[in-house]
Each structure stands twice: as C-alpha cells, then as structure tokens.
Design an enzyme around this catalytic site. Structure first.
Site, PDB file in Angstrom:
ATOM      1  N   TRP A 236       0.878  -1.056  -0.065  1.00  0.00           N
ATOM      2  CA  TRP A 236       0.241   0.098   0.095  1.00  0.00           C
ATOM      3  C   TRP A 236       0.930   1.156   0.022  1.00  0.00           C
ATOM      4  O   TRP A 236       1.913   1.169   0.906  1.00  0.00           O
ATOM      5  CB  TRP A 236      -0.770  -0.246   1.149  1.00  0.00           C
ATOM      6  CG  TRP A 236      -1.706   1.449   1.284  1.00  0.00           C
ATOM      7  CD1 TRP A 236      -2.758   1.698   0.402  1.00  0.00           C
ATOM      8  CD2 TRP A 236      -1.305   2.459   1.950  1.00  0.00           C
ATOM      9  NE1 TRP A 236      -2.997   3.025   0.824  1.00  0.00           N
ATOM     10  CE2 TRP A 236      -2.057   3.569   1.917  1.00  0.00           C
ATOM     11  CE3 TRP A 236      -0.323   2.658   3.061  1.00  0.00           C
ATOM     12  CZ2 TRP A 236      -2.074   4.770   2.509  1.00  0.00           C
ATOM     13  CZ3 TRP A 236      -0.259   3.759   3.527  1.00  0.00           C
ATOM     14  CH2 TRP A 236      -1.055   4.976   3.378  1.00  0.00           C
TER      15      TRP A 236
ATOM     16  N   GLU B  20      -3.132  -2.829  -2.467  1.00  0.00           N
ATOM     17  CA  GLU B  20      -4.249  -2.316  -1.620  1.00  0.00           C
ATOM     18  C   GLU B  20      -4.512  -0.823  -2.279  1.00  0.00           C
ATOM     19  O   GLU B  20      -3.747  -0.146  -2.095  1.00  0.00           O
ATOM     20  CB  GLU B  20      -3.872  -2.214  -0.187  1.00  0.00           C
ATOM     21  CG  GLU B  20      -5.008  -1.553   0.508  1.00  0.00           C
ATOM     22  CD  GLU B  20      -4.786  -1.427   2.195  1.00  0.00           C
ATOM     23  OE1 GLU B  20      -3.586  -1.848   2.482  1.00  0.00           O
ATOM     24  OE2 GLU B  20      -5.607  -0.757   3.059  1.00  0.00           O
TER      25      GLU B  20
ATOM     26  N   LYS C 247      -6.692   3.024  -2.691  1.00  0.00           N
ATOM     27  CA  LYS C 247      -7.406   3.779  -1.679  1.00  0.00           C
ATOM     28  C   LYS C 247      -8.078   5.187  -2.714  1.00  0.00           C
ATOM     29  O   LYS C 247      -7.730   5.200  -3.446  1.00  0.00           O
ATOM     30  CB  LYS C 247      -6.201   4.526  -0.874  1.00  0.00           C
ATOM     31  CG  LYS C 247      -6.747   5.348   0.428  1.00  0.00           C
ATOM     32  CD  LYS C 247      -5.899   5.243   1.403  1.00  0.00           C
ATOM     33  CE  LYS C 247      -6.083   6.360   2.583  1.00  0.00           C
ATOM     34  NZ  LYS C 247      -5.299   6.206   3.845  1.00  0.00           N
TER      35      LYS C 247
ATOM     36  N   ASP D 128      -9.800  -2.477   1.686  1.00  0.00           N
ATOM     37  CA  ASP D 128      -9.801  -2.103   2.796  1.00  0.00           C
ATOM     38  C   ASP D 128     -11.172  -1.511   2.566  1.00  0.00           C
ATOM     39  O   ASP D 128     -11.545  -0.510   2.062  1.00  0.00           O
ATOM     40  CB  ASP D 128      -8.791  -1.135   2.995  1.00  0.00           C
ATOM     41  CG  ASP D 128      -8.649  -0.352   4.259  1.00  0.00           C
ATOM     42  OD1 ASP D 128      -9.736  -0.146   4.818  1.00  0.00           O
ATOM     43  OD2 ASP D 128      -7.585  -0.531   5.081  1.00  0.00           O
TER      44      ASP D 128
ATOM     45  N   HIS E  49     -11.766   2.098   2.163  1.00  0.00           N
ATOM     46  CA  HIS E  49     -11.078   2.949   1.162  1.00  0.00           C
ATOM     47  C   HIS E  49     -11.914   3.275   0.065  1.00  0.00           C
ATOM     48  O   HIS E  49     -11.655   3.238  -1.221  1.00  0.00           O
ATOM     49  CB  HIS E  49      -9.741   2.063   0.621  1.00  0.00           C
ATOM     50  CG  HIS E  49      -8.879   2.073   1.761  1.00  0.00           C
ATOM     51  ND1 HIS E  49      -7.492   1.741   1.455  1.00  0.00           N
ATOM     52  CD2 HIS E  49      -8.732   2.877   2.948  1.00  0.00           C
ATOM     53  CE1 HIS E  49      -6.823   1.725   2.605  1.00  0.00           C
ATOM     54  NE2 HIS E  49      -7.442   2.475   3.396  1.00  0.00           N
TER      55      HIS E  49
ATOM     56  N   HIS F 208      -8.974  -5.720   4.373  1.00  0.00           N
ATOM     57  CA  HIS F 208      -8.481  -5.004   5.572  1.00  0.00           C
ATOM     58  C   HIS F 208      -9.687  -4.638   5.993  1.00  0.00           C
ATOM     59  O   HIS F 208     -10.597  -3.868   5.532  1.00  0.00           O
ATOM     60  CB  HIS F 208      -7.654  -3.798   5.238  1.00  0.00           C
ATOM     61  CG  HIS F 208      -6.252  -4.209   5.000  1.00  0.00           C
ATOM     62  ND1 HIS F 208      -5.201  -3.116   5.042  1.00  0.00           N
ATOM     63  CD2 HIS F 208      -5.413  -5.394   5.411  1.00  0.00           C
ATOM     64  CE1 HIS F 208      -3.999  -3.667   5.289  1.00  0.00           C
ATOM     65  NE2 HIS F 208      -4.156  -4.949   5.435  1.00  0.00           N
TER      66      HIS F 208
ATOM     67  N   ASP G  88     -11.951   7.766   6.234  1.00  0.00           N
ATOM     68  CA  ASP G  88     -11.123   6.241   6.520  1.00  0.00           C
ATOM     69  C   ASP G  88     -10.675   6.496   7.678  1.00  0.00           C
ATOM     70  O   ASP G  88      -9.223   6.367   8.022  1.00  0.00           O
ATOM     71  CB  ASP G  88      -9.942   6.239   5.220  1.00  0.00           C
ATOM     72  CG  ASP G  88      -9.143   4.950   5.531  1.00  0.00           C
ATOM     73  OD1 ASP G  88      -9.660   4.119   6.050  1.00  0.00           O
ATOM     74  OD2 ASP G  88      -8.165   5.094   5.008  1.00  0.00           O
TER      75      ASP G  88
ATOM     76  N   ASP H 172     -10.509   4.514  10.391  1.00  0.00           N
ATOM     77  CA  ASP H 172      -9.841   3.192  11.069  1.00  0.00           C
ATOM     78  C   ASP H 172     -10.236   2.926  12.348  1.00  0.00           C
ATOM     79  O   ASP H 172      -9.580   2.800  13.600  1.00  0.00           O
ATOM     80  CB  ASP H 172      -8.423   3.432  10.864  1.00  0.00           C
ATOM     81  CG  ASP H 172      -7.843   3.110   9.654  1.00  0.00           C
ATOM     82  OD1 ASP H 172      -8.096   1.856   8.973  1.00  0.00           O
ATOM     83  OD2 ASP H 172      -7.492   4.063   8.620  1.00  0.00           O
TER      84      ASP H 172
ATOM     85  N   ASP I 118      -7.639  -3.891   9.948  1.00  0.00           N
ATOM     86  CA  ASP I 118      -6.765  -2.628   9.716  1.00  0.00           C
ATOM     87  C   ASP I 118      -7.490  -1.652  10.721  1.00  0.00           C
ATOM     88  O   ASP I 118      -8.365  -0.897   9.996  1.00  0.00           O
ATOM     89  CB  ASP I 118      -6.527  -2.477   8.323  1.00  0.00           C
ATOM     90  CG  ASP I 118      -5.431  -1.235   8.326  1.00  0.00           C
ATOM     91  OD1 ASP I 118      -5.006  -0.819   9.157  1.00  0.00           O
ATOM     92  OD2 ASP I 118      -5.260  -0.578   6.897  1.00  0.00           O
TER      93      ASP I 118
HETATM   94  C1  RNT Z   1      -3.904   3.020   4.799  1.00  0.00           C
HETATM   95  C2  RNT Z   1      -3.968   1.537   4.576  1.00  0.00           C
HETATM   96  C3  RNT Z   1      -3.084   0.680   4.983  1.00  0.00           C
HETATM   97  C4  RNT Z   1      -2.448   0.974   6.558  1.00  0.00           C
HETATM   98  C5  RNT Z   1      -1.451   0.059   7.008  1.00  0.00           C
HETATM   99  C6  RNT Z   1      -0.891   0.782   8.402  1.00  0.00           C
HETATM  100  O1  RNT Z   1      -5.095   3.750   4.607  1.00  0.00           O
HETATM  101  O2  RNT Z   1      -5.171   1.061   5.114  1.00  0.00           O
HETATM  102  O3  RNT Z   1      -3.262  -0.707   5.057  1.00  0.00           O
HETATM  103  O4  RNT Z   1      -3.612   1.226   7.301  1.00  0.00           O
HETATM  104  O5  RNT Z   1      -0.752  -0.434   6.190  1.00  0.00           O
HETATM  105 ZN    ZN Z   2      -5.381  -1.091   5.098  1.00  0.00          ZN
END
Ligand code: RNT
Ligand code: ZN
Length: 423
Positions: free
Chosen positions: A183, A224, A226, A257, A260, A284, A292, A294, A324
């Site tokens: 990523w 990955e 975004k 993810d 994302h 993720h 985003d 998290d 994640d």
């Molecule tokens: C960031 C991505 C990525 C990170 C990690 C730490 O937007 O989601 O995966 O969160 O690699």
């Molecule tokens: Zn991620």
C-alpha cells in the site's frame, strides 16, 4: 455439566438443518490476520523514527502504548489469550529489529525479523507482511513509487523487493504462506494536471518489484487501493480501478480495505464480483466513520454482510481476512480483542444461517420469505453459541475478557507511563 443455553440454542438451529458442531469446527479453522500496529499507534521500532505520515492518523493518548518489540509481543499475547481460535499476526517493515543499527528500508533482511519468527513459532501463529512506504524522509512529499525522482522511486522499489523476500522467509519458516501487501500513500492534495504520468510510473515500479520471482508457495503478493488520504484529497495514484486492473493483469491479489471507498460503497457487495474472476482476494476489515478513520471494528451490519458474503459463497479458503484499525483513545489490547472477536463473531453469525433455503427462495422469486427469515434469524440465540464456542476454546466468555484486560492494564500498561493519572 451441560450448558443449557447452548443446548436450547443448538436445537433452534438444528430445526433448519444447521449442524452447529460442524459450524464450530469450521469457525476454528478460519485465521484472522491481526495487525500488530494497533498496539503502538503505527510507531514501529526504527532507530531513526519519523513521525507517522502517509495521510493516515492515529488519534488519542490512552496510556500503555507498547514501546519495544518485547512490549508489543507481550500485549499481542494478552490479546491472543482472549480471542478464540488460531490466528495470524500482520507486521509492517517498521517493526524490524536491527539491534540498534540504523538499517534503511531498502536494506532490510529476513534476519531483522528473526525474533518475530521465533515468537510466531512459539505461539503457532502465521505472519503476514507489509512494506512501509510512509513515515520516512523519502516519502515526505507524499509520493513514493510514483515519485518523479528516479532515485526515490528506486529506493522504494528496492524496499518492496526486500519485503517480498522477508515475506518468503516468513512463509518458509512458519509453513504457511505470508501475504505481503503493498500500500502506498501517493497522491495529490489538489486537482492534478496530469493523472496518467504518475499512474504510469506506479505501474512500471510495480512491474519492477514483481519481476523478481518469489514463488507463491511461501509468499503471496497483494496490492491495496485507496480513495483519498489526509493531504491527498483530490487524487490517489493507486485507485481501486488501477489496482483491480493491475492485479487482474498480473496475477496478484487485490486487497480491499473497507475504509477505502465512497461512504455508501460497500466492500460486501464487491466480494462476489471479485471472487468470480480471482482465485483469491484479501481484506483489511476496518470501520470508517465519515472518512477512512480506522475505528475499531464493531458487530455492525456491514461486518455481518461481509461475513455472509464469504460464507454463503463458499469462499472461506479464497478470502484472506485481515484487520486494519488503530485507536489510541482506548486500551489498545481491548481494541484488538473487541475488533477481532467481532470479526469471528460475524463469521459465526454467517455460518449459522440457512443459506441453501434462502438462495432457493430468491431463485423462486419468493422475496417475502427471504426477507422474513433473514429478519427472524437476527434474533435467533446466536449469543449462546458464541459463548459456548469461547468456553470450548478456553477464552473468557462474554465480557469477562475485560477483567483480564483491566488487570493487565493495572499491572503492566499503566506502569509504562508513570506520569499518567487516571480520572
Ligand atoms: C492506509 C492503509 C494501510 C495502512 C496500514 C498501516 O490507508 O489502510 O493498509 O492502514 O498499512
Ligand atoms: Zn488497509
């Protein structure tokens, strides 16, 4: 002693032809890849540490953050003791242990992760991996693999190649393939005047990274995408379409993810589409709140829908489930425990559904029955089965895990930060 609540609940599911013991056996075999970075707010252990960058943010200052590899591993062990089943740990390159030497990321080697491997062997967990293309002076302007400067690009290409070798080492040593996930944060804050050139550079950089043959037996490669990051609001080079196409054309794994995408765009709806064209896909699982962000994964509708899609499409062997999230405003061991238990809970919920019948009703156009039964199952005694599963797996039942975390906090975590006064 008989567990009455469980026996009664089991009968309810058996009426629908669901073999509960079989379901619990299946659940035990699903590994969740638990991200190490919840334990230390994505700090890592580099000798020359940089501030967290890459457009991601960890907010909160709850005490007890792990400061050393030993602390992080101890915290992970605590969390693992509260989570039913055998799982995996997902590492980032910044978690290397270099014995006080400043080893730059392009020079990382398997030996810098030997302690992690020894620990993983001891605890019988698999390892997954991620190159770290942020929190570094060479990513300071928000560009890495798509950087116009050839040297900077090469540095990150070399880093990714080094990481794939480390992934291979994990796989070989632990007897279970490592998912090495790329990523990158690359993007622009404002409207680009050229979207194609950076994407072309990213494509070429990826081609170079993957030109080194690292067999799928030990190392699996994923990419990955975004939508946007902080400071890259207008444009992200590695968008969903970019990586979907890249993965497809180059036989790589697409990693989705859940934070994302656009706010109403659901990853649960993408799983079946990708599953038709790809042998494997990776996740993720996160929880975006307005962006985003998290947040810790909760037992919400989208989590259940993701689990349902994996289970009802018989894709448990094809979807690599990883987590994640990073929240520094609550106890970090609790964050891992809550989020991971929720993921497992959602899988159990999905396994306890009469999918065959539900699919048949849809095919026949009996949408009344489909809706009615799907709704009724929401209040089936799923909790009693979950409690029984935890008991069988030797982990605390219901909220009892919290007592263990509170004790650990008092005995270990709060001592790490003597200046903190809890009010
Ligand atoms: C960031 C991505 C990525 C990170 C990690 C730490 O937007 O989601 O995966 O969160 O690699
Ligand atoms: Zn991620």
């Amino acid at each position: 002693m008989k567990n009455h609540a469980f026996e009664l609940a089991k009968k309810e599911y058996e009426r629908w032809g669901i073999d509960v013991e079989n379901v619990l056996g299946k659940l035990q075999s699903i590994p969740i890849s638990i991200h190490c970075w919840q334990g230390d707010d994505i700090s890592g252990f580099e000798v020359n540490k940089s501030e967290l960058s890459g457009g991601i943010e960890v907010t909160g200052n709850y005490p007890g953050k792990a400061r050393t590899p030993e602390e992080l591993r101890a915290d992970l062990e605590k969390a693992l003791s509260l989570i039913p089943g055998k799982h995996r740990i997902n590492l980032h390159a910044i978690y290397a242990e270099t014995d006080g030497d400043a080893v730059d990321r392009d020079k990382l080697e398997p030996k810098h992760f030997q302690k992690w491997v020894d620990w993983a062997k001891q605890h019988r967990v698999g390892l997954d991996f991620n190159p770290t293309l942020f929190s570094h002076e060479k990513s300071a302007d928000g560009l890495t693999l798509s950087h116009p400067n050839r040297e900077i690009r090469q540095f990150w290409i070399d880093h990714c190649k080094a990481c794939r070798k480390i992934g291979e080492y994990f796989g070989k040593e632990l007897g279970t393939p490592c998912l090495t996930n790329v990523w990158i944060p690359d993007g622009y804050k404002d409207i680009p005047s050229d979207r194609l050139t950076p994407r072309k550079r990213l494509k070429e950089a990826l081609d170079d990274i993957f030109s080194v043959e690292i067999g799928g037996k030990y190392n699996l490669d994923s990419v990955e995408s975004k939508l946007f990051g902080i400071g890259s609001e207008a444009f992200v080079v590695g968008s969903h379409e970019f990586y979907l196409q890249y993965a497809q054309a180059n036989n790589k794994i697409c990693l989705l993810d859940t934070g994302h995408y656009h706010p109403t765009e659901m990853v649960s709806n993408k799983i079946s589409a990708l599953a038709l064209f790809n042998e494997k896909l990776a996740l993720h699982v996160s929880r975006p709140v307005r962006w985003d962000s998290d947040h810790v994964v909760t037992f919400d509708d989208e989590l259940k829908e993701i689990a349902l899609e994996i289970v009802r499409n018989d894709a448990l062997d094809n979807v690599l489930i990883g987590l994640d999230f990073f929240d520094a405003s609550i106890n970090r061991v609790a964050a891992w425990t809550i989020g991971t238990r929720n993921m497992i809970k959602a899988l159990l919920y999905a396994l306890l559904m009469p999918h065959q019948q539900l699919k048949e009703w849809q095919e026949k156009g009996d949408y009344t029955k489909r809706l009615a039964i799907m709704e009724e199952f929401k209040t089936y005694p799923f909790g009693a089965i979950w409690d029984y599963y935890c008991e069988q797996m030797g982990v605390p039942v219901k909220e009892n895990w919290l007592t263990a975390v509170e004790e650990y906090e008092k005995k270990i975590l709060l001592k790490r930060d003597a200046t903190f006064v809890k009010v």
